[in-house]
Enzyme design. Sequence first.
Site, PDB file in Angstrom:
ATOM      1  N   GLU A  24       0.803  -1.235   0.000  1.00 42.98           N
ATOM      2  CA  GLU A  24       0.000   0.000   0.000  1.00 42.98           C
ATOM      3  C   GLU A  24       0.832   1.280   0.000  1.00 42.98           C
ATOM      4  O   GLU A  24       0.589   2.170  -0.828  1.00 42.98           O
ATOM      5  CB  GLU A  24      -0.981  -0.003   1.182  1.00 42.98           C
ATOM      6  CG  GLU A  24      -2.074  -1.078   1.097  1.00 42.98           C
ATOM      7  CD  GLU A  24      -1.661  -2.428   1.657  1.00 42.98           C
ATOM      8  OE1 GLU A  24      -0.432  -2.688   1.756  1.00 42.98           O
ATOM      9  OE2 GLU A  24      -2.548  -3.225   1.987  1.00 42.98           O
ATOM     10  N   CYS A  75      -1.156  -0.137   7.291  1.00 41.33           N
ATOM     11  CA  CYS A  75      -1.496   0.304   5.934  1.00 41.33           C
ATOM     12  C   CYS A  75      -2.898   0.901   5.880  1.00 41.33           C
ATOM     13  O   CYS A  75      -3.170   1.799   5.086  1.00 41.33           O
ATOM     14  CB  CYS A  75      -1.388  -0.862   4.959  1.00 41.33           C
ATOM     15  SG  CYS A  75       0.315  -1.361   4.688  1.00 41.33           S
ATOM     16  N   ARG A  92       8.907 -24.378  -8.962  1.00 46.53           N
ATOM     17  CA  ARG A  92       9.949 -24.412  -7.931  1.00 46.53           C
ATOM     18  C   ARG A  92      10.267 -22.986  -7.481  1.00 46.53           C
ATOM     19  O   ARG A  92      10.383 -22.720  -6.282  1.00 46.53           O
ATOM     20  CB  ARG A  92      11.234 -25.032  -8.490  1.00 46.53           C
ATOM     21  CG  ARG A  92      11.166 -26.517  -8.661  1.00 46.53           C
ATOM     22  CD  ARG A  92      12.479 -27.043  -9.239  1.00 46.53           C
ATOM     23  NE  ARG A  92      12.426 -28.486  -9.426  1.00 46.53           N
ATOM     24  CZ  ARG A  92      13.380 -29.194 -10.005  1.00 46.53           C
ATOM     25  NH1 ARG A  92      14.452 -28.592 -10.487  1.00 46.53           N
ATOM     26  NH2 ARG A  92      13.264 -30.501 -10.119  1.00 46.53           N
ATOM     27  N   ASP A 137      18.120 -40.711  -8.283  1.00 46.32           N
ATOM     28  CA  ASP A 137      18.164 -39.741  -9.387  1.00 46.32           C
ATOM     29  C   ASP A 137      19.315 -38.752  -9.265  1.00 46.32           C
ATOM     30  O   ASP A 137      19.670 -38.096 -10.234  1.00 46.32           O
ATOM     31  CB  ASP A 137      16.848 -38.943  -9.457  1.00 46.32           C
ATOM     32  CG  ASP A 137      15.641 -39.837  -9.714  1.00 46.32           C
ATOM     33  OD1 ASP A 137      15.846 -41.056  -9.877  1.00 46.32           O
ATOM     34  OD2 ASP A 137      14.522 -39.315  -9.745  1.00 46.32           O
ATOM     35  N   LEU A 156      17.598 -30.178  -8.045  1.00 48.11           N
ATOM     36  CA  LEU A 156      16.403 -29.525  -7.505  1.00 48.11           C
ATOM     37  C   LEU A 156      16.548 -28.009  -7.403  1.00 48.11           C
ATOM     38  O   LEU A 156      16.037 -27.390  -6.464  1.00 48.11           O
ATOM     39  CB  LEU A 156      16.034 -30.099  -6.123  1.00 48.11           C
ATOM     40  CG  LEU A 156      15.687 -31.583  -6.078  1.00 48.11           C
ATOM     41  CD1 LEU A 156      15.301 -31.989  -4.651  1.00 48.11           C
ATOM     42  CD2 LEU A 156      14.536 -31.915  -7.018  1.00 48.11           C
ATOM     43  N   VAL A 213       6.832 -41.100  -0.835  1.00 50.09           N
ATOM     44  CA  VAL A 213       6.620 -39.804  -0.176  1.00 50.09           C
ATOM     45  C   VAL A 213       5.263 -39.235  -0.561  1.00 50.09           C
ATOM     46  O   VAL A 213       4.482 -38.789   0.297  1.00 50.09           O
ATOM     47  CB  VAL A 213       7.757 -38.820  -0.546  1.00 50.09           C
ATOM     48  CG1 VAL A 213       7.425 -37.409  -0.097  1.00 50.09           C
ATOM     49  CG2 VAL A 213       9.067 -39.273   0.075  1.00 50.09           C
TER      50      VAL A 213
HETATM   51  C1  AOF Z   1      -0.417  -5.317   4.116  1.00 50.83           C
HETATM   52  N1  AOF Z   1       0.255  -5.124   2.965  1.00 50.83           N
HETATM   53  O1  AOF Z   1       1.782  -5.742   1.439  1.00 50.83           O
HETATM   54  C2  AOF Z   1       1.405  -7.187   3.245  1.00 50.83           C
HETATM   55  C3  AOF Z   1       0.648  -7.386   4.444  1.00 50.83           C
HETATM   56  O2  AOF Z   1       5.797  -8.088  10.011  1.00 50.83           O
HETATM   57  P1  AOF Z   1       4.994  -7.008   9.338  1.00 50.83           P
HETATM   58  O3  AOF Z   1       4.788  -5.797  10.148  1.00 50.83           O
HETATM   59  O4  AOF Z   1       5.500  -6.720   7.945  1.00 50.83           O
HETATM   60  O5  AOF Z   1       3.540  -7.617   9.142  1.00 50.83           O
HETATM   61  C4  AOF Z   1       3.324  -8.856   8.561  1.00 50.83           C
HETATM   62  C5  AOF Z   1       1.837  -9.007   8.341  1.00 50.83           C
HETATM   63  O6  AOF Z   1       1.384  -8.005   7.435  1.00 50.83           O
HETATM   64  C6  AOF Z   1       1.442 -10.316   7.693  1.00 50.83           C
HETATM   65  O7  AOF Z   1       1.269 -11.338   8.623  1.00 50.83           O
HETATM   66  C7  AOF Z   1       0.131  -9.939   7.063  1.00 50.83           C
HETATM   67  O8  AOF Z   1      -0.862  -9.876   8.067  1.00 50.83           O
HETATM   68  C8  AOF Z   1       0.380  -8.524   6.604  1.00 50.83           C
HETATM   69  N2  AOF Z   1       0.841  -8.488   5.207  1.00 50.83           N
HETATM   70  N3  AOF Z   1      -0.248  -6.455   4.813  1.00 50.83           N
HETATM   71  O9  AOF Z   1      -1.161  -4.450   4.539  1.00 50.83           O
HETATM   72  C9  AOF Z   1       1.157  -5.999   2.493  1.00 50.83           C
HETATM   73  N4  AOF Z   1       2.317  -8.096   2.813  1.00 50.83           N
HETATM   74 ZN    ZN Z   2       0.556  -3.204   5.787  1.00 48.27          ZN
END
Ligand code: AOF
Ligand code: ZN
Length: 367
Positions: free
Chosen positions: A60, A92, A192, A208, A212, A308
Amino acid sequence: MAVSALDRRYMAAAIRLARWHEGRTGSNPSVATLIVREIDGTPVIVGRGVTAIGGRPHAEPQALAEAGKLARGATAYVTLEPCAHHGRTPPCAKTLVAAGVARVVAAATDPDERVSGRGYAILRAAGIVVEEGVLAREAESDLAGYLTRRIKNRAHVTLKLAISKNGKIGRRDGQQVAITGEISRHQVHALRAMSDVILIGVGTAINDDPDLTCRLPGLGDRSPVRLVLDTHLRLPSQSRLAMTARNVPLWIATASTPDDPRRAELAATGAEFLACDAHDGKIALPELLDDIAARGLSTVFIEGGAEVAQAFLVEDLVDRIVLLTGERAIEGDAVNAPVTRDTIPEAFRKVASMRYGADEMDEYERA
Ligand code: AOF
Ligand code: ZN
């Protein structure tokens, strides 16, 4: 204002943008934001952001920074509910409020208990119109790793199988046979690159001797952690996996004791060990997936072998199945695929079907 077809198109674009950093944002999900406003009567994207590599900054503030003053009165499309917590960045949701956005269209709700519902509440309290759940299923499919880790406290599992026309996955004598073609191989390398962990059994590792790694041009640095299930530490220190452990992480899930002499030899290659419980001589899989999640990794991509694959299926730990069916049959004494297009467990629904050259790809998700 109701949700329009145009809203769904912008959300679809935001979901595609979020894929850019899938698998590269650490324990954070890769999400995206588009800021859209009318200029001379035409809607224009004036800001775009995707969670940065490593997980921060969030999407954001990046999109709002690009939009600048044009964010005032605009609509923000977010693939995940904007965060409400003070982490290493301010919430945000508050950043959207401060920028003067008039409307927020969101796809998936964030199960993070610091956020869930609170992000939307902050926006609404500030008078912003919020539309939730737009293309939620599509966004949730891409966010499956993150959502599984948050909700089930375990890593998300994708099982990939290359299957011959007659339902086999290889010869019983271990001799290698090509089942699928070049396009499938590239697609597998792309999968991957988007995963956090590639997992195989030690039998496949010995037989193999695979690398990976992701070897698509320009994506060499996108190779995930390689994880071998190796209860009794049979992986040779001369294997390609061990020999490359200094360049691409190699984890060995084992029930061997720390004083096992083979440990020192493998440790010298740079391999790391995950101490695991074993049941009947097999690594305990639910605990392993919990452990992977606790390390902040969300997605596991299973590449072999039959035993697996079967073990994960039996324990009901598979979330997504990717079947690549080749055009040739494997004759003679061959290993049956643990699952084929005709025996997909009932809990799954088909989400995609495609041709990769002569091969057919079918993808299934837990319903
Ligand atoms: C958003 N915008 O682009 C993302 C979000 O450790 P922090 O403070 O960065 O927070 C991680 C948490 O933020 C994550 O668990 C999820 O709830 C949120 N991710 N939120 O507003 C983003 N990547
Ligand atoms: Zn955020």
